[in-house]
Design an enzyme around this catalytic site. Structure first.
Site, PDB file in Angstrom:
ATOM      1  N   LYS A   1     -26.429 -13.943   9.736  1.00  0.00           N
ATOM      2  CA  LYS A   1     -25.628 -13.062  10.275  1.00  0.00           C
ATOM      3  C   LYS A   1     -24.630 -13.723  10.947  1.00  0.00           C
ATOM      4  O   LYS A   1     -24.852 -14.657  11.707  1.00  0.00           O
ATOM      5  CB  LYS A   1     -26.240 -11.787  11.352  1.00  0.00           C
TER       6      LYS A   1
ATOM      7  N   HIS B   1     -22.076 -12.287  12.861  1.00  0.00           N
ATOM      8  CA  HIS B   1     -21.438 -11.852  13.894  1.00  0.00           C
ATOM      9  C   HIS B   1     -22.541 -11.091  14.725  1.00  0.00           C
ATOM     10  O   HIS B   1     -23.733 -11.542  14.455  1.00  0.00           O
ATOM     11  CB  HIS B   1     -20.674 -10.587  13.384  1.00  0.00           C
TER      12      HIS B   1
END
Ligand code: OMP
Length: 221
Positions: free
Chosen positions: A106, A108
């Site tokens: 991921k 973010h």
């Protein structure tokens, strides 16, 4: 066979997780049985499964600090087993942390591929079935990269099959190879031995005894 092993085979049959028939498995072999852990798919069945995992881990005597469940199947397994350990009378004072990985990093938010408690200390990898051990290798790399120690693998079923291609069968099973390669124990709730013992004790399942024995003779240890 210990009653826990016997009870687990009975439970897997009741849940339709363990089936007899003709199944093409990952190795390409045609197996007379299949164990589909994805069919432990209700609160009660996952809860009961987790109690079997927790008991097998405690009975093994292997020391551990936390659990790691490789995505995807290891995610509910590590979560549910951590809950079962927290509720287990022998571990009442310990709150066992757990972590799992994402398949994609991921970019973010919290970022990264790891979710849950920080990987540290002695880590037990929890999975459903080991066939070739592919997912164990990935887990070992993730745990070591975090500076923690892979301390064992906890699985539901050991199929006790030889590793390697059919014309070059290893003398060892995939589980034994994993154990030797990473120098750590592989703990299983039950194994093919337990399935065979169960078949021998249950006359209504006797029809499957021969095909399972023949498969084991060809590919088993
Ligand atoms: P490895 O990660 O290579 O050890 O393969 C494990 C996989 O074997 C599982 O995640 C399943 O996809 C599959 N499998 C079962 O789940 N149950 C079985 O009884 C047999 C297999 C298999 O394909 O060998």
């Amino acid at each position: 066979m210990s009653s826990q092993r016997h009870e687990f085979v009975r439970f897997a049959l009741e849940q339709g997780v363990l089936r007899f028939g003709e199944f093409k498995v990952k190795s390409g072999r045609i197996s007379p049985y299949f164990f589909n852990a994805g069919l432990f798919n209700s609160g009660a069945s996952v809860g009961a499964l987790a109690q079997f995992y927790a008991q097998a881990l405690i009975d093994s005597g292997v020391e551990f600090d936390m659990l790691f469940g490789p995505a995807y199947k290891g995610i509910p397994l590590s979560t549910a087993t951590a809950i079962a350990l927290a509720q287990h009378p022998d571990l009442a004072k310990d709150d066992v942390p757990f972590a799992f990985n994402r398949k994609e990093a991921k970019a973010h938010g919290e970022g990264g591929t790891l979710v849950g408690a920080p990987l540290q200390g002695k880590v037990i990898i929890i999975d459903d079935v080991i066939t070739a051990g592919t997912s164990v290798r990935e887990s070992v790399e993730i745990i070591r990269a975090a500076g923690a120690e892979p301390a064992g693998v906890l699985i539901a079923l050991d199929r006790m099959e030889r590793a390697g291609a059919d014309d070059q069968l290893s003398a060892l099973s995939a589980v034994q190879e994993v154990s030797n390669t990473y120098n750590m124990p592989v703990i299983s709730i039950a194994s093919l031995n337990d399935i065979m013992a169960y078949l021998a004790d249950n006359s209504e399942l006797a029809a499957h005894q021969q095909s399972v024995a023949a498969y084991r003779h060809q590919y088993g240890i």
